[in-house]
Design a protein around this motif. Structure first.
Motif, PDB file in Angstrom:
ATOM      1  N   ASN A  67       0.816  -1.217   0.000  1.00 16.56           N
ATOM      2  CA  ASN A  67       0.000   0.000   0.000  1.00 16.56           C
ATOM      3  C   ASN A  67       0.849   1.266   0.000  1.00 16.56           C
ATOM      4  O   ASN A  67       0.361   2.337  -0.361  1.00 16.56           O
ATOM      5  N   LEU A  68       2.116   1.150   0.400  1.00 20.32           N
ATOM      6  CA  LEU A  68       3.017   2.300   0.402  1.00 20.32           C
ATOM      7  C   LEU A  68       3.717   2.473  -0.939  1.00 20.32           C
ATOM      8  O   LEU A  68       4.003   3.592  -1.360  1.00 20.32           O
ATOM      9  N   ILE A  69       4.007   1.361  -1.602  1.00 19.81           N
ATOM     10  CA  ILE A  69       4.756   1.421  -2.856  1.00 19.81           C
ATOM     11  C   ILE A  69       3.961   2.140  -3.933  1.00 19.81           C
ATOM     12  O   ILE A  69       4.508   2.920  -4.721  1.00 19.81           O
TER      13      ILE A  69
ATOM     14  N   ASP B 154      -6.222   0.322  -5.159  1.00 15.76           N
ATOM     15  CA  ASP B 154      -6.984  -0.297  -4.086  1.00 15.76           C
ATOM     16  C   ASP B 154      -6.537  -1.757  -3.957  1.00 15.76           C
ATOM     17  O   ASP B 154      -5.687  -2.236  -4.709  1.00 15.76           O
ATOM     18  N   ASP B 155      -7.125  -2.479  -2.992  1.00 16.80           N
ATOM     19  CA  ASP B 155      -6.671  -3.843  -2.733  1.00 16.80           C
ATOM     20  C   ASP B 155      -6.855  -4.744  -3.942  1.00 16.80           C
ATOM     21  O   ASP B 155      -6.017  -5.608  -4.226  1.00 16.80           O
TER      22      ASP B 155
ATOM     23  N   ARG C  26      -4.089  -7.725  -8.400  1.00 16.20           N
ATOM     24  CA  ARG C  26      -3.873  -8.023  -9.814  1.00 16.20           C
ATOM     25  C   ARG C  26      -2.445  -7.670 -10.234  1.00 16.20           C
ATOM     26  O   ARG C  26      -1.830  -8.390 -11.031  1.00 16.20           O
ATOM     27  N   ARG C  27      -1.928  -6.567  -9.725  1.00 17.51           N
ATOM     28  CA  ARG C  27      -0.549  -6.190 -10.031  1.00 17.51           C
ATOM     29  C   ARG C  27       0.428  -7.264  -9.545  1.00 17.51           C
ATOM     30  O   ARG C  27       1.379  -7.620 -10.235  1.00 17.51           O
TER      31      ARG C  27
END
Length: 570
Positions: A464-466, A471-472, A477-478
């Motif tokens: 979540n920081l990168i 969103d989640d 998916r990434r």
């Protein structure tokens, strides 16, 4: 009483009896399905998970209907299965930090069952009581149930639910890290079922080319002859180790990046194959030199699958060169068959927390201290390979772990609770690692030592920081698409009393399966034919392994190893 009146009275009584049984049956079916709905509400979070629960519940019910043809008995048995699944998941999570997956049914692992029975000695009795109670109740329900469902109806319903679950599982793939969450037991089990079965029939347990046009050379029986005195080799598995300054806007304490710098002043990146939790992926990488991705959706169970099958690896290569091999594991060896897997790859002496008392998650110094004691006790004429694990930087980071160890003058940099706690623990780790190196220098005075340290994966909150814009769902998916930003950790090389012989493979950015090759070359060990071939792949693919040519190089290499007898049973 006239016969006609008697007949009418008995016929009406029979109708009333049938109506009573029919009403009772319908009421029981409604109650059982309502109970399942309550369980869904309590254990599932989010629309997708709840839809998956409903579809899984449908599959179970229609399967039971196809066999029993009675809705009350089918719903009762389905509810019992759901309850048992949830209880087993909670039990497994309390010990192994993972929930039950459908693959647990596909891969029978007696070691894990024996382990659970050992940890919970009353489990066998509890299971016996539950079965003895459930069977009579289900028989009564089967006898009482006045309702019937046709086989064709049950079959159509089951097929429709399986189809819906398949579409859902492929449209919204689960994040592997969700296996570590204590919720969604049924939805995760159902989705893993359709994907695992589909993967098994389309790809099998393990990817490899059907045939290869060439063969690996045969390693000679003569002893491996290094060009110089071989160093002791120590590998440090740094739990959740990662340079957090890779995330934008992170404020770190002065000198923070020194902890990720090798003896030659270089910062080296390791591209691992799991994000936020699956340490076993990197453990497999650095012991076998192979890719976890070759197991597809079965990767979460790869050490259980590979145990007894994959003999190719760093420990066996070092044993051929005269090394004695050791592993200091921070948990029970039955965890995902870790003991059996590591001994298969060449670990002669496997120690877990049954061998050295550990009342809980210990600081790094605990494991370093045990490593130094092991080296002092076991050192002799033969060089040693020791794999040391850390555990203190494991999740969660929502509380101060061992505040008494906080470095003097520490102040939270102001990045938020989890990031600051993570940095504080890393500051403790850095200090204790320096102390470990100093103790090694004293204990092994004058003897050559190679230390290779690596991060197994990024901490779960780092995603979540990168890239805070995702969103989640987008992040999952990434990560599923193997975005390197979420898969990059680090590795360092240290040397005491000698200079690494060859660092040509120690690239600034390296895929984790090549780390054994780096260790062998840095230690000056001659490469056997399999590692010589892997070095050629590294050079062709510029440090990428499975990522090279869409996995074609890894599949070809797996076939070569199978043909050479270094991988068996696939």
């Amino acid at each position: 009483m006239p016969p006609a009146v008697a007949y009418l009275k008995s016929h009406l009584a029979a109708i009333e009896g049938r109506n009573w049984r029919l009403a009772g049956g319908i009421a029981l079916v409604i109650a059982l399905h309502a109970a399942a709905a309550v369980i869904m509400h309590q254990t599932e979070a989010g629309l997708v998970a709840k839809v998956a629960f409903v579809l899984t519940w449908g599959v179970l019910n229609f399967l039971m209907l196809a066999v029993l043809r009675r809705p009350v008995a089918a719903a009762g048995l389905s509810l019992a299965i759901i309850v048992v699944l949830i209880k087993l998941s909670q039990l497994k999570h309390s010990v192994l930090f993972m929930t039950v997956n459908f693959v647990d049914l596909m891969i029978i692992d007696t070691e894990t069952f024996a382990f659970l029975l050992k940890v919970y000695p009353g489990l066998r009795f509890a299971v016996g009581i539950a079965v003895a109670t459930a069977v009579p109740l289900l028989l009564v329900a089967w006898w009482f149930d006045p309702l019937r469902v046709r086989l064709r109806t049950a079959t159509v319903g089951c097929v429709a639910c399986v189809a819906g679950l398949t579409v859902l599982a492929n449209a919204t793939p689960t994040d592997p890290y969700e296996e570590f969450y204590r919720y969604g037991y049924v939805s995760k089990f159902g989705r893993s079922g359709v994907t695992a079965v589909g993967d098994y029939f389309t790809r099998g347990l393990f990817e490899a080319d059907a045939a290869a046009s060439d063969r690996l050379g045969v390693a000679g029986d003569e002893a491996c002859r290094p060009v110089a005195r071989p160093p002791h080799i120590i590998m440090v598995h740094d739990e959740s180790g990662f340079d957090l300054t890779a995330a934008p806007g992170i404020v770190a304490p002065p000198g923070y990046r020194d902890h990720f710098t090798s003896f030659d002043g270089k910062l080296r990146s390791l591209v691992v194959e799991g994000a936020g939790g699956p340490s076993v992926f990197t453990e497999y990488n650095v012991l076998t030199g192979l890719s976890a991705r070759s197991y597809g959706r079965f990767a979460e169970f790869l050490t259980r699958i590979a145990a007894g099958r994959v003999e190719r690896g760093l420990p066996n290569a070092l044993r051929r060169c005269g090394y004695r091999t050791f592993s200091l594991f921070p948990f029970l060896g039955a965890f995902l068959s870790a003991r059996r897997f590591q001994t298969t790859t060449g670990i002669e002496h496997f120690y877990d927390i049954e061998n050295y008392y550990s009342p809980g998650v210990e600081p790094d110094s605990f494991y370093y201290d045990n490593a130094v004691k092991l080296i002092a006790r076991e050192r002799g004429a033969a060089p040693m390979f020791v794999l040391v694990y850390n555990a203190a930087n494991h999740f969660p980071w929502t509380h101060h772990y061992r505040p008494d160890l906080t470095p003097e003058g520490w102040r939270d940099p102001g990045n938020g609770l989890e990031a600051d706690e993570y940095l504080r623990r890393q500051a403790i780790s850095a200090r204790e690692y320096r102390d470990f190196i100093a103790r090694l220098a004293q204990e092994l005075a004058g003897e050559p030592v190679l230390i290779v340290r690596f991060g197994d994966h990024q901490p779960s909150f780092a995603r979540n920081l990168i890239d805070p814009s995702f969103d989640d769902s987008a992040l999952s998916r990434r990560i599923a698409d193997r975005d390197p930003r979420f898969l990059t950790t680090y590795y360092t090389i240290e040397a005491l009393n000698f200079r690494p012989a060859d660092l040509s493979s120690a690239r600034d950015t390296l895929d984790a399966p090549y780390l054994p090759l780096v260790v062998l070359e840095a230690a000056g060990m001659p490469l056997d034919p399999s590692f010589a071939e892997q070095k050629a792949i590294l050079q062709r693919c510029r440090g990428m392994f499975y990522r090279c040519a869409g996995g074609a190089e890894a599949r070809r290499f797996n076939r070569l190893l199978i043909d050479a007898g270094l991988i068996k049973g696939f």
